[in-house]
Design a protein around this motif. Structure first.
Motif, PDB file in Angstrom:
ATOM      1  N   ARG A 220      47.595  65.950   1.050  1.00 52.85           N
ATOM      2  CA  ARG A 220      48.535  67.010   1.413  1.00 52.85           C
ATOM      3  C   ARG A 220      49.004  67.762   0.172  1.00 52.85           C
ATOM      4  NH1 ARG A 220      53.770  68.326   1.902  1.00 52.85           N
ATOM      5  NH2 ARG A 220      54.376  69.520   3.764  1.00 52.85           N
TER       6      ARG A 220
ATOM      7  N   CYS B  66      52.306  76.066  -2.253  1.00 53.59           N
ATOM      8  CA  CYS B  66      51.600  77.093  -1.490  1.00 53.59           C
ATOM      9  C   CYS B  66      50.317  77.487  -2.217  1.00 53.59           C
ATOM     10  CB  CYS B  66      52.499  78.319  -1.329  1.00 53.59           C
ATOM     11  SG  CYS B  66      51.672  79.764  -0.613  1.00 53.59           S
TER      12      CYS B  66
ATOM     13  N   LEU C 245      57.980  74.734   1.178  1.00 49.59           N
ATOM     14  CA  LEU C 245      57.120  74.642   2.351  1.00 49.59           C
ATOM     15  C   LEU C 245      57.881  74.060   3.535  1.00 49.59           C
ATOM     16  CD1 LEU C 245      53.868  73.169   0.716  1.00 49.59           C
ATOM     17  CD2 LEU C 245      54.547  75.576   0.942  1.00 49.59           C
ATOM     18  N   THR C 246      57.644  74.626   4.711  1.00 49.83           N
ATOM     19  CA  THR C 246      58.198  74.080   5.948  1.00 49.83           C
ATOM     20  C   THR C 246      57.082  73.945   6.972  1.00 49.83           C
ATOM     21  OG1 THR C 246      58.756  76.299   6.766  1.00 49.83           O
ATOM     22  CG2 THR C 246      60.470  75.108   5.564  1.00 49.83           C
ATOM     23  N   THR C 247      57.234  73.020   7.900  1.00 49.86           N
ATOM     24  CA  THR C 247      56.229  72.834   8.943  1.00 49.86           C
ATOM     25  C   THR C 247      56.386  73.908  10.005  1.00 49.86           C
ATOM     26  OG1 THR C 247      56.128  70.452   8.586  1.00 49.86           O
ATOM     27  CG2 THR C 247      55.356  71.268  10.713  1.00 49.86           C
ATOM     28  N   ARG C 248      55.313  74.627  10.270  1.00 52.87           N
ATOM     29  CA  ARG C 248      55.348  75.680  11.281  1.00 52.87           C
ATOM     30  C   ARG C 248      54.811  75.208  12.621  1.00 52.87           C
ATOM     31  NH1 ARG C 248      53.809  82.093  10.739  1.00 52.87           N
ATOM     32  NH2 ARG C 248      54.269  82.596  12.917  1.00 52.87           N
TER      33      ARG C 248
ATOM     34  N   ASP D 197      51.600  74.489   7.694  1.00 44.61           N
ATOM     35  CA  ASP D 197      52.821  74.693   6.917  1.00 44.61           C
ATOM     36  C   ASP D 197      52.977  76.171   6.591  1.00 44.61           C
ATOM     37  OD1 ASP D 197      53.569  72.075   6.919  1.00 44.61           O
ATOM     38  OD2 ASP D 197      52.996  71.654   4.851  1.00 44.61           O
ATOM     39  N   ARG D 198      54.232  76.584   6.454  1.00 45.16           N
ATOM     40  CA  ARG D 198      54.533  77.960   6.066  1.00 45.16           C
ATOM     41  C   ARG D 198      55.279  77.962   4.747  1.00 45.16           C
ATOM     42  NH1 ARG D 198      58.545  81.840   6.249  1.00 45.16           N
ATOM     43  NH2 ARG D 198      57.834  83.987   6.759  1.00 45.16           N
ATOM     44  N   CYS D 199      54.869  78.856   3.861  1.00 39.77           N
ATOM     45  CA  CYS D 199      55.560  79.018   2.589  1.00 39.77           C
ATOM     46  C   CYS D 199      56.769  79.914   2.784  1.00 39.77           C
ATOM     47  CB  CYS D 199      54.610  79.627   1.551  1.00 39.77           C
ATOM     48  SG  CYS D 199      55.427  80.024  -0.014  1.00 39.77           S
TER      49      CYS D 199
ATOM     50  N   THR E 163      50.788  80.998   5.720  1.00 39.89           N
ATOM     51  CA  THR E 163      50.689  79.821   6.572  1.00 39.89           C
ATOM     52  C   THR E 163      49.319  79.188   6.358  1.00 39.89           C
ATOM     53  OG1 THR E 163      52.200  80.702   8.246  1.00 39.89           O
ATOM     54  CG2 THR E 163      50.677  78.984   8.965  1.00 39.89           C
TER      55      THR E 163
ATOM     56  N   ASN F 213      47.758  71.978   6.407  1.00 43.82           N
ATOM     57  CA  ASN F 213      48.187  71.047   5.368  1.00 43.82           C
ATOM     58  C   ASN F 213      48.554  69.685   5.974  1.00 43.82           C
ATOM     59  OD1 ASN F 213      48.815  70.287   2.728  1.00 43.82           O
ATOM     60  ND2 ASN F 213      50.934  70.964   2.902  1.00 43.82           N
TER      61      ASN F 213
END
Length: 361
Positions: free
Chosen positions: A39, A43, A51-54, A71-73, A79, A82
């Motif tokens: 992982r 980004c 980073l957050t989980t989308r 994941d989204r930066c 996106t 990941n």
């Protein structure tokens, strides 16, 4: 298709599935985690750690085992998958998708979209109405090139793909020359050769989109054009439909670039963006595809070699019943897509793709 022909096709597929099952079961014996790279904590587009989980989802088309995360930066909006598929994972999840068991279905899907292909070719006319030659990257079986030739009869169309589809395209006359392999590796031999290079729904499949863009800059002659079309991760449908939004297409789609990111990178590479389109590349299938994916997910699986054994008669019957019950939903979704949403897709922020035309300076 007659009942007899349909029965023969089903029997042939059953034989092929049975023949493939031992190899798939051997691949799955050690689990699916081995198909994923470590992982990332940054980004891949801008290097940010924010980073957050989308999205969390599964393979909703082939139903191969595995769970996937996008994941989204928060820094740039990129996106990405990941952890991403590694080389073994790419081979496993692409196997029998565009080729093998999936070849006939995908060939019919891509071969029947002539109007869309012509529109893509026509999008170049205001910027170069008479290109001498055109390279279509990710050409598959060359269906776009065959349709585009009707729009631009004086243009020579070549195709590039890493599958044997491009060799079939050359053999069947849909492309003049078929280049098989990795675009970044082949690009030095294609330097400044083409008036137009196109990438239609190709970059999202790439493990390194930036490297592909640099290869495109190398292959386009000065004054020539790059034509890029990709899913739009900023579409409202991406949020509203969640995992049922077809363009997420996990696990094959690895990267999703907001239009501002791609415009900026093209400028940095030495391109000038001369057109940005959202309404034109929108493919009006979002609600239909979401309804189908949900129905198909709810129904028992049809036989596939990655299942340990074929489904019995009860499960096959239940699958048929579920799909038949969903027909009214599919019809309603189709009507909404084509007649209610399509005319307003861009105004409502629902366009599922965008297209950029960029001139190499």
């Amino acid at each position: 298709m007659s009942n007899e022909t349909e029965d023969t096709a089903k029997a042939d597929r059953a034989v092929r599935v049975a023949a493939l099952r031992p190899a798939y079961q051997a691949d799955l014996a050690d689990g699916v985690d081995r198909f994923l790279a470590p992982r990332r904590t940054t980004c891949p587009w801008c290097g940010s750690h924010r980073l957050t989980t989308r999205l969390r989802t599964t393979d909703l088309l082939q139903h191969k085992p595995g769970r996937f995360v996008l994941d989204r930066c928060e820094g740039c909006g990129h996106t990405f998958q990941n952890p991403a598929l590694n080389e073994a994972g790419l081979e496993f999840y692409y196997r029998d998708f565009y080729d093998g068991l999936g070849e006939q279905k995908m060939g019919g899907t891509f071969g029947g979209r002539t109007t869309m292909y012509r529109a893509r070719a026509e999008s170049m006319l205001p910027y170069d109405p008479t290109p001498k030659n055109w390279l279509d990257v990710g050409t598959g079986h060359g269906h776009f090139c065959a349709a585009a030739r009707e729009v631009l009869p004086g243009t020579t169309f070549d195709g590039l793909d890493f599958t044997d589809g491009v060799e079939i395209a050359e053999r069947e006359g849909r492309v003049e020359r078929g280049h098989r392999g990795s675009f970044p590796e082949l690009a030095p031999g294609l330097a400044a050769r083409y008036d137009v290079v196109s990438m239609f729904h190709y970059l999202e499949h790439s493990t390194d989109p930036d490297r592909e863009l640099r290869a495109a800059h190398q292959a386009v002659r000065p004054g020539g054009h790059l034509l890029v079309e990709v899913p739009d991760p900023e579409s409202r449908y991406a949020r509203l439909l969640g995992r049922w939004w077809l363009p997420w297409l996990q696990p094959q789609h690895l990267h999703f670039m907001p239009v501002a990111n791609l415009r900026r990178r093209l400028t940095e590479l030495g391109f000038t963006v001369v057109a940005e389109q959202h309404a034109e590349p929108h493919d009006p299938v979002d609600l239909l595809a979401a309804a189908w994916l949900a129905l198909d997910h709810t129904a028992p699986r049809e036989d596939a070699p990655w299942l340990p054994e074929p489904p019995g008669a009860v499960r096959r019957g239940l699958r048929t019943a579920v799909l038949l019950a969903g027909v009214p939903v599919l019809v309603a979704a189709t009507l909404l897509d084509r007649f209610a949403v399509r005319p307003l897709s861009h105004r409502l922020g629902l366009s599922n793709a965008y297209r950029l035309v960029a001139r190499r300076e």
